[in-house]
Design a protein around this motif. Sequence first.
Motif, PDB file in Angstrom:
ATOM      1  N   SER A 112     -16.500   3.108   9.607  1.00 11.32           N
ATOM      2  CA  SER A 112     -16.233   4.008  10.733  1.00 11.32           C
ATOM      3  C   SER A 112     -15.875   3.243  12.002  1.00 11.32           C
ATOM      4  O   SER A 112     -15.348   3.837  12.951  1.00 11.32           O
ATOM      5  CB  SER A 112     -17.454   4.895  10.987  1.00 11.32           C
ATOM      6  N   ARG A 113     -16.169   1.948  12.059  1.00 17.06           N
ATOM      7  CA  ARG A 113     -15.886   1.144  13.244  1.00 17.06           C
ATOM      8  C   ARG A 113     -14.696   0.206  13.046  1.00 17.06           C
ATOM      9  O   ARG A 113     -14.207  -0.382  14.000  1.00 17.06           O
ATOM     10  CB  ARG A 113     -17.118   0.312  13.619  1.00 17.06           C
ATOM     11  N   LEU A 114     -14.265   0.048  11.822  1.00 15.22           N
ATOM     12  CA  LEU A 114     -13.127  -0.817  11.534  1.00 15.22           C
ATOM     13  C   LEU A 114     -11.897   0.021  11.251  1.00 15.22           C
ATOM     14  O   LEU A 114     -11.993   1.213  10.935  1.00 15.22           O
ATOM     15  CB  LEU A 114     -13.437  -1.718  10.329  1.00 15.22           C
ATOM     16  N   GLN A 115     -10.752  -0.594  11.332  1.00 12.51           N
ATOM     17  CA  GLN A 115      -9.494   0.096  11.059  1.00 12.51           C
ATOM     18  C   GLN A 115      -9.032  -0.241   9.652  1.00 12.51           C
ATOM     19  O   GLN A 115      -9.102  -1.396   9.219  1.00 12.51           O
ATOM     20  CB  GLN A 115      -8.428  -0.317  12.082  1.00 12.51           C
ATOM     21  N   GLU A 116      -8.569   0.759   8.953  1.00  9.21           N
ATOM     22  CA  GLU A 116      -8.089   0.593   7.585  1.00  9.21           C
ATOM     23  C   GLU A 116      -6.632   1.034   7.521  1.00  9.21           C
ATOM     24  O   GLU A 116      -6.303   2.156   7.900  1.00  9.21           O
ATOM     25  CB  GLU A 116      -8.936   1.406   6.607  1.00  9.21           C
ATOM     26  N   ASP A 117      -5.776   0.145   7.038  1.00 13.54           N
ATOM     27  CA  ASP A 117      -4.350   0.438   6.908  1.00 13.54           C
ATOM     28  C   ASP A 117      -3.912   0.228   5.463  1.00 13.54           C
ATOM     29  O   ASP A 117      -4.164  -0.843   4.877  1.00 13.54           O
ATOM     30  CB  ASP A 117      -3.515  -0.477   7.813  1.00 13.54           C
ATOM     31  N   PRO A 118      -3.243   1.214   4.865  1.00 11.83           N
ATOM     32  CA  PRO A 118      -2.661   0.994   3.537  1.00 11.83           C
ATOM     33  C   PRO A 118      -1.549  -0.052   3.624  1.00 11.83           C
ATOM     34  O   PRO A 118      -0.766  -0.060   4.578  1.00 11.83           O
ATOM     35  CB  PRO A 118      -2.110   2.377   3.150  1.00 11.83           C
ATOM     36  N   THR A 119      -1.478  -0.902   2.632  1.00 18.07           N
ATOM     37  CA  THR A 119      -0.477  -1.966   2.640  1.00 18.07           C
ATOM     38  C   THR A 119      -0.142  -2.353   1.212  1.00 18.07           C
ATOM     39  O   THR A 119      -0.745  -1.849   0.261  1.00 18.07           O
ATOM     40  CB  THR A 119      -0.993  -3.191   3.429  1.00 18.07           C
ATOM     41  N   ALA A 120       0.821  -3.249   1.083  1.00 23.58           N
ATOM     42  CA  ALA A 120       1.244  -3.733  -0.233  1.00 23.58           C
ATOM     43  C   ALA A 120       0.729  -5.149  -0.432  1.00 23.58           C
ATOM     44  O   ALA A 120       0.785  -5.983   0.485  1.00 23.58           O
ATOM     45  CB  ALA A 120       2.766  -3.693  -0.362  1.00 23.58           C
ATOM     46  N   TRP A 121       0.223  -5.409  -1.619  1.00 23.33           N
ATOM     47  CA  TRP A 121      -0.333  -6.717  -1.925  1.00 23.33           C
ATOM     48  C   TRP A 121       0.711  -7.824  -1.792  1.00 23.33           C
ATOM     49  O   TRP A 121       0.410  -8.937  -1.358  1.00 23.33           O
ATOM     50  CB  TRP A 121      -0.914  -6.689  -3.337  1.00 23.33           C
ATOM     51  N   SER A 122       1.934  -7.523  -2.120  1.00 20.61           N
ATOM     52  CA  SER A 122       2.994  -8.535  -2.073  1.00 20.61           C
ATOM     53  C   SER A 122       3.291  -8.996  -0.653  1.00 20.61           C
ATOM     54  O   SER A 122       3.808 -10.090  -0.453  1.00 20.61           O
ATOM     55  CB  SER A 122       4.272  -7.992  -2.720  1.00 20.61           C
ATOM     56  N   HIS A 123       2.958  -8.173   0.346  1.00 25.07           N
ATOM     57  CA  HIS A 123       3.183  -8.582   1.733  1.00 25.07           C
ATOM     58  C   HIS A 123       2.259  -9.714   2.164  1.00 25.07           C
ATOM     59  O   HIS A 123       2.564 -10.418   3.130  1.00 25.07           O
ATOM     60  CB  HIS A 123       2.984  -7.376   2.665  1.00 25.07           C
ATOM     61  N   LEU A 176       5.546  -0.571   5.272  1.00 29.25           N
ATOM     62  CA  LEU A 176       5.938  -0.428   3.877  1.00 29.25           C
ATOM     63  C   LEU A 176       7.402  -0.006   3.802  1.00 29.25           C
ATOM     64  O   LEU A 176       7.847   0.904   4.522  1.00 29.25           O
ATOM     65  CB  LEU A 176       5.066   0.612   3.186  1.00 29.25           C
ATOM     66  N   SER A 177       8.122  -0.675   2.950  1.00 31.22           N
ATOM     67  CA  SER A 177       9.525  -0.306   2.760  1.00 31.22           C
ATOM     68  C   SER A 177       9.624   1.019   2.029  1.00 31.22           C
ATOM     69  O   SER A 177       8.678   1.471   1.356  1.00 31.22           O
ATOM     70  CB  SER A 177      10.257  -1.402   1.969  1.00 31.22           C
ATOM     71  N   ARG A 178      10.766   1.623   2.155  1.00 30.00           N
ATOM     72  CA  ARG A 178      10.969   2.922   1.512  1.00 30.00           C
ATOM     73  C   ARG A 178      10.924   2.748  -0.001  1.00 30.00           C
ATOM     74  O   ARG A 178      11.584   1.883  -0.564  1.00 30.00           O
ATOM     75  CB  ARG A 178      12.308   3.517   1.935  1.00 30.00           C
ATOM     76  N   GLY A 179      10.083   3.532  -0.636  1.00 32.64           N
ATOM     77  CA  GLY A 179       9.930   3.471  -2.083  1.00 32.64           C
ATOM     78  C   GLY A 179       8.847   2.521  -2.553  1.00 32.64           C
ATOM     79  O   GLY A 179       8.562   2.464  -3.757  1.00 32.64           O
ATOM     80  N   VAL A 180       8.225   1.772  -1.629  1.00 36.80           N
ATOM     81  CA  VAL A 180       7.150   0.845  -2.002  1.00 36.80           C
ATOM     82  C   VAL A 180       5.820   1.567  -1.872  1.00 36.80           C
ATOM     83  O   VAL A 180       5.496   2.137  -0.821  1.00 36.80           O
ATOM     84  CB  VAL A 180       7.177  -0.411  -1.111  1.00 36.80           C
ATOM     85  N   ARG A 181       5.013   1.520  -2.929  1.00 33.88           N
ATOM     86  CA  ARG A 181       3.727   2.211  -2.939  1.00 33.88           C
ATOM     87  C   ARG A 181       2.637   1.280  -2.419  1.00 33.88           C
ATOM     88  O   ARG A 181       2.613   0.089  -2.738  1.00 33.88           O
ATOM     89  CB  ARG A 181       3.388   2.658  -4.370  1.00 33.88           C
ATOM     90  N   ALA A 182       1.744   1.835  -1.623  1.00 30.25           N
ATOM     91  CA  ALA A 182       0.624   1.057  -1.087  1.00 30.25           C
ATOM     92  C   ALA A 182      -0.423   0.881  -2.175  1.00 30.25           C
ATOM     93  O   ALA A 182      -1.026   1.867  -2.631  1.00 30.25           O
ATOM     94  CB  ALA A 182       0.026   1.751   0.134  1.00 30.25           C
TER      95      ALA A 182
END
Length: 376
Positions: A112-123, A176-182
């Motif tokens: 609840s105090r940290l920020q969570e962002d979806p991302t791609a492992w390859s990045h 995230l690029s278009r079409g890339v799933r997090a």
Amino acid sequence: MNGYDEKSHYDDEPAPGNFVRAFDAFPKAKPQYVTRTSGGGKWTVAMIIVSAILIWSELARWWQGSEDHTFSVEKGVGHNMQINLDVVVRMACKDLHVNVQDAAGDRILAASRLQEDPTAWSHWVDSKGIHKLGHDGQGRADTGAGWHDEGFGEAHVHDIVAMGRKTARWAKTPRLSRGVRADSCRIYGSLDLNRVQGDFHITARGHGYMEIGADHLDHNAFNFSHVVSELSFGPYYPSLVNPLDRTINTASAHFHKFQYFMSVVPTIYTVAGGSARTKTIFTNQYAVTEQSKEVSERMVPGLFFKYDIEPILLAVEERRDGVLTFLVKVVNVLSGVLVAGHWGFTLSEWLREAMGRRRSSGRSEGVIGAKHGYDD
């Protein structure tokens, strides 16, 4: 007689009544009495080169300064401590739980105090500088970051203090690029915790703590491979390198448990000769050991960062001599070179003359056999 001027000869003597001139400690010779030789020229060039090298070395030593390390028992009562975290886990953010359990019995819902962002492992895996965590002979984590006993890489104290004054900002999550799933989750931010022994852990939803209404995550979705971009204690200084920064660890099975045991040492970096606000930073260093293994389904997999606060305080102070002291050292260096060069030149001239007399004495004198006739 023969051009001898008695009056000019007497001019070399101290003038009557000039009391100070009689104590002249620097004898002088007239130009017509000075002889320049090739040997003296060679010694002069050598002295200039040696003087330049020694002065450059003294200048580099003065610019670098000297570091004093002092250990003492930490005084005062500490209550809070900040922890800075930037971790990418190869699981969806909704499937992760982030919690802190400390020795005081408090449980902090860190999510609840940290920020969570979806991302791609390859990045993150393909980023420059990411490398797998290794170990040295004592089992300590070796990240290849150029660490030594003084900590924070090969930088000097004035560099550390200068970098610590920079504005602390968290880097943005790559889009995230278009079409890339997090397929991963980036968890980052700062937390204020109790200044006691604790355990910061990231587990899967429905595993670890019993939570009402929490769904039980399918075991096939477990993948605790992770990248640690930042893990530090105290004020956030993004430019300072810590042992676990920019490391990667991959899980070989769904049920994999990663444990990091850290010993945190409060540290003060100070540059002498300035105000406390601009020349001092308060931070923490830590040593870390790591243990990762595959566990059974009866155990809880995840990432566990166990930290303990050491009761000692490390003070690292950089001192630098004043300009006047530096100039005195330079004068001493030049004086030493001049004295050594003078003795070297005198000795070489004496050896040259001695060898010349020896060679001349070994030659035959006059007509062959003449000396034998004189001996008779």
